[in-house]
Motif scaffolding. Structure first.
Motif, PDB file in Angstrom:
ATOM      1  N   VAL A 274      -0.510   8.690   8.771  1.00 41.89           N
ATOM      2  CA  VAL A 274      -1.519   9.334   8.822  1.00 41.89           C
ATOM      3  C   VAL A 274      -2.626   7.665   9.471  1.00 41.89           C
ATOM      4  CG1 VAL A 274      -3.518   9.133   7.099  1.00 41.89           C
ATOM      5  CG2 VAL A 274      -1.516   9.686   6.256  1.00 41.89           C
TER       6      VAL A 274
ATOM      7  N   ILE B 211       0.785  -0.959  -0.416  1.00 41.40           N
ATOM      8  CA  ILE B 211       0.151  -0.162  -0.079  1.00 41.40           C
ATOM      9  C   ILE B 211       1.068   1.214  -0.328  1.00 41.40           C
ATOM     10  CG2 ILE B 211      -1.750   1.295   1.553  1.00 41.40           C
ATOM     11  CD1 ILE B 211      -2.386  -1.529   2.178  1.00 41.40           C
ATOM     12  N   GLY B 212       1.900   1.301   1.003  1.00 43.01           N
ATOM     13  CA  GLY B 212       3.187   2.212   1.243  1.00 43.01           C
ATOM     14  C   GLY B 212       3.480   2.136  -0.546  1.00 43.01           C
TER      15      GLY B 212
ATOM     16  N   ILE C 122       4.019   6.972   5.145  1.00 45.71           N
ATOM     17  CA  ILE C 122       3.464   8.283   5.125  1.00 45.71           C
ATOM     18  C   ILE C 122       1.903   7.548   5.547  1.00 45.71           C
ATOM     19  CG2 ILE C 122       1.740   9.362   3.969  1.00 45.71           C
ATOM     20  CD1 ILE C 122       4.225   9.976   1.606  1.00 45.71           C
ATOM     21  N   LEU C 123       1.767   6.342   5.209  1.00 44.26           N
ATOM     22  CA  LEU C 123       0.471   5.931   5.279  1.00 44.26           C
ATOM     23  C   LEU C 123       0.155   5.170   7.372  1.00 44.26           C
ATOM     24  CD1 LEU C 123      -1.638   3.742   4.904  1.00 44.26           C
ATOM     25  CD2 LEU C 123      -0.151   2.106   4.983  1.00 44.26           C
TER      26      LEU C 123
ATOM     27  N   PHE D 282       1.440   7.443  -6.320  1.00 41.87           N
ATOM     28  CA  PHE D 282       1.274   8.760  -6.575  1.00 41.87           C
ATOM     29  C   PHE D 282       1.173  10.174  -6.596  1.00 41.87           C
ATOM     30  CE2 PHE D 282      -2.744   5.585  -6.231  1.00 41.87           C
ATOM     31  CZ  PHE D 282      -3.048   5.465  -7.728  1.00 41.87           C
ATOM     32  N   VAL D 283       1.673   9.943  -4.755  1.00 47.47           N
ATOM     33  CA  VAL D 283       2.787  11.445  -4.486  1.00 47.47           C
ATOM     34  C   VAL D 283       4.076  12.056  -5.505  1.00 47.47           C
ATOM     35  CG1 VAL D 283       3.850  12.133  -2.324  1.00 47.47           C
ATOM     36  CG2 VAL D 283       1.654  10.829  -2.264  1.00 47.47           C
TER      37      VAL D 283
ATOM     38  N   GLY E 156       6.077   5.683   1.366  1.00 49.21           N
ATOM     39  CA  GLY E 156       5.082   5.258   0.826  1.00 49.21           C
ATOM     40  C   GLY E 156       4.385   4.703   2.077  1.00 49.21           C
ATOM     41  N   ALA E 157       5.322   4.019   3.054  1.00 52.80           N
ATOM     42  CA  ALA E 157       4.572   3.100   3.854  1.00 52.80           C
ATOM     43  C   ALA E 157       4.469   3.711   5.740  1.00 52.80           C
ATOM     44  CB  ALA E 157       5.179   1.816   4.324  1.00 52.80           C
TER      45      ALA E 157
ATOM     46  N   PHE F 230       2.129   2.042  -3.218  1.00 53.03           N
ATOM     47  CA  PHE F 230       0.485   2.876  -3.855  1.00 53.03           C
ATOM     48  C   PHE F 230       0.729   4.125  -3.700  1.00 53.03           C
ATOM     49  CE2 PHE F 230      -0.717  -1.615  -4.951  1.00 53.03           C
ATOM     50  CZ  PHE F 230      -0.813  -1.390  -6.218  1.00 53.03           C
ATOM     51  N   ILE F 231       0.554   4.747  -2.400  1.00 56.02           N
ATOM     52  CA  ILE F 231       0.875   5.934  -1.869  1.00 56.02           C
ATOM     53  C   ILE F 231       2.279   6.658  -2.857  1.00 56.02           C
ATOM     54  CG2 ILE F 231       1.092   7.198   0.024  1.00 56.02           C
ATOM     55  CD1 ILE F 231      -0.448   5.403   1.776  1.00 56.02           C
ATOM     56  N   ALA F 232       3.308   6.453  -2.431  1.00 62.54           N
ATOM     57  CA  ALA F 232       4.366   6.699  -2.903  1.00 62.54           C
ATOM     58  C   ALA F 232       4.182   6.497  -4.808  1.00 62.54           C
ATOM     59  CB  ALA F 232       5.365   5.803  -2.894  1.00 62.54           C
TER      60      ALA F 232
END
Length: 84
Positions: free
Chosen positions: A77, A40-41, A73-74, A47-48, A70-71, A43-45
């Motif tokens: 949050v 998931i991290g 950041i996840l 996009f960011v 990214g992880a 995927f977040i990274a």
């Protein structure tokens, strides 16, 4: 997706989730949880980073750094949402 790419994805996710758990104290999810957090991290990274114009390069090490950031950041949050 080939078997080899699936294994690489799982290994990178596990390493990234484990590193993120070390960076963000208080989060330990076990092997499966680390894999999920790492993927998931990533995927977040994914996009960011392009939105910010950031590129870490190519290769396994860059993929691990990418997914770890990214992880983190996840997890940050999730920590903020737990306090609210």
């Amino acid at each position: 997706m080939t078997v080899e790419s699936l294994i690489v994805t799982l290994v990178i996710g596990a390493i990234a989730g484990w590193l993120a758990g070390l960076i963000v104290k208080g989060f330990g999810f076990g092997l499966v949880g680390n894999i999920v957090v790492g993927i998931i991290g990533a995927f977040i990274a994914g996009f960011v980073f392009p939105a910010l114009g950031v590129s870490l390069g190519a290769g396994i090490v860059a993929a691990i750094l990418h997914a770890t950031i990214g992880a983190v950041i996840l997890l940050l949050v999730v920590r903020v949402l737990k306090r609210a």
